[in-house]
Design a protein around this motif. Structure first.
Motif, short mmCIF file in Angstrom:
data_model
loop_
_atom_site.label_atom_id
_atom_site.label_comp_id
_atom_site.label_asym_id
_atom_site.label_seq_id
_atom_site.Cartn_x
_atom_site.Cartn_y
_atom_site.Cartn_z
N GLN A 114 -3.71 0.95 -2.63
CA GLN A 114 -3.15 -0.39 -2.68
C GLN A 114 -2.57 -0.63 -4.07
O GLN A 114 -3.28 -0.60 -5.07
CB GLN A 114 -4.21 -1.44 -2.36
CG GLN A 114 -3.64 -2.84 -2.29
CD GLN A 114 -4.66 -3.85 -1.81
OE1 GLN A 114 -5.43 -3.57 -0.91
NE2 GLN A 114 -4.64 -5.01 -2.42
N ASP B 165 -11.72 -1.25 -9.88
CA ASP B 165 -13.07 -0.79 -9.56
C ASP B 165 -14.05 -1.48 -10.51
O ASP B 165 -14.17 -1.12 -11.68
CB ASP B 165 -13.15 0.72 -9.71
CG ASP B 165 -14.47 1.28 -9.22
OD1 ASP B 165 -15.24 0.54 -8.57
OD2 ASP B 165 -14.74 2.47 -9.49
N LYS C 86 -6.01 -3.10 -7.18
CA LYS C 86 -7.46 -3.09 -6.98
C LYS C 86 -8.12 -2.53 -8.22
O LYS C 86 -7.73 -1.48 -8.73
CB LYS C 86 -7.83 -2.25 -5.76
CG LYS C 86 -7.60 -2.95 -4.46
CD LYS C 86 -8.43 -2.31 -3.39
CE LYS C 86 -8.42 -3.18 -2.17
NZ LYS C 86 -9.23 -2.65 -1.12
N SER D 88 0.85 -1.19 0.00
CA SER D 88 0.00 0.00 0.00
C SER D 88 0.88 1.23 0.00
O SER D 88 1.92 1.27 0.66
CB SER D 88 -0.90 0.02 1.23
OG SER D 88 -1.81 -1.05 1.17
#
Length: 177
Positions: A77, A84, A82, A59
């Motif tokens: 992160q 969306d 990650k 992170s």
């Protein structure tokens, strides 16, 4: 938990609080501006640490610049990335092909993405720092102006009191004759 710091202030603060977790500190002191090559060096170090199995999740913490007076602490992160999923692209039923194959593209793009995100964080931090400096200098200038005004009023009152005292002495001396 392992901490990799970029910059002197963050490194100093985190060494005091969590010294045993700091594995590496990178400092860009003496440079006028941060460029992508600096971020790429840090990104490659992170990727090599990940490839060596030193961590599972990476992170990135930085100050996001919103305005001159507002900087927002942000966590992003990086590994695993990650995505969306709430905003999926509607392809209208069309398919797409990738050349070279997806694995080759991703092996080149994902490390580049980490360096780009690192560069973004460095730029956001630099903008936040400049905004904070600008705000501090504006406050200092305003406070200095207020202090000058107060001292000018105090000086004029004391000067006026001295002149009044001298006039009273002259008038008293003239009446005594």
């Amino acid at each position: 938990m392992k901490i990799f710091t970029v910059g002197k202030k963050g490194a100093d603060a985190l060494k005091r609080l969590h010294g045993k977790y700091v594995v590496e500190a990178t400092d860009f002191r003496g440079r006028k501006s941060i460029n992508f090559e600096d971020a790429d060096i840090v990104g490659k170090k992170i990727i090599s640490m990940f490839d060596a199995g030193e961590f599972d999740i990476c992170s990135l913490f930085f100050s996001e610049f919103r305005s001159v007076i507002q900087q927002v602490p942000t966590a992003l992160q990086l590994i695993p990335a990650k995505v969306d999923t709430s905003k999926s692209a509607d392809l209208g039923g069309a398919g797409y092909e990738v050349e070279p194959d997806e694995e080759v593209v991703l092996t080149q793009l994902l490390p580049r993405n980490i360096s780009v995100q690192m560069f973004r964080a460095l730029l956001e931090n630099a903008a936040s720092e400049q905004g904070a400096r600008m705000s501090a200098m504006d406050n200092a200038t305003r406070n200095a102006g207020d202090m000058i005004n107060k001292l000018t009023i105090k000086y004029n009152r004391q000067r006026q009191a001295q002149i009044t005292k001298e006039l009273i002495e002259i008038i008293s001396g003239a009446e005594a004759l």
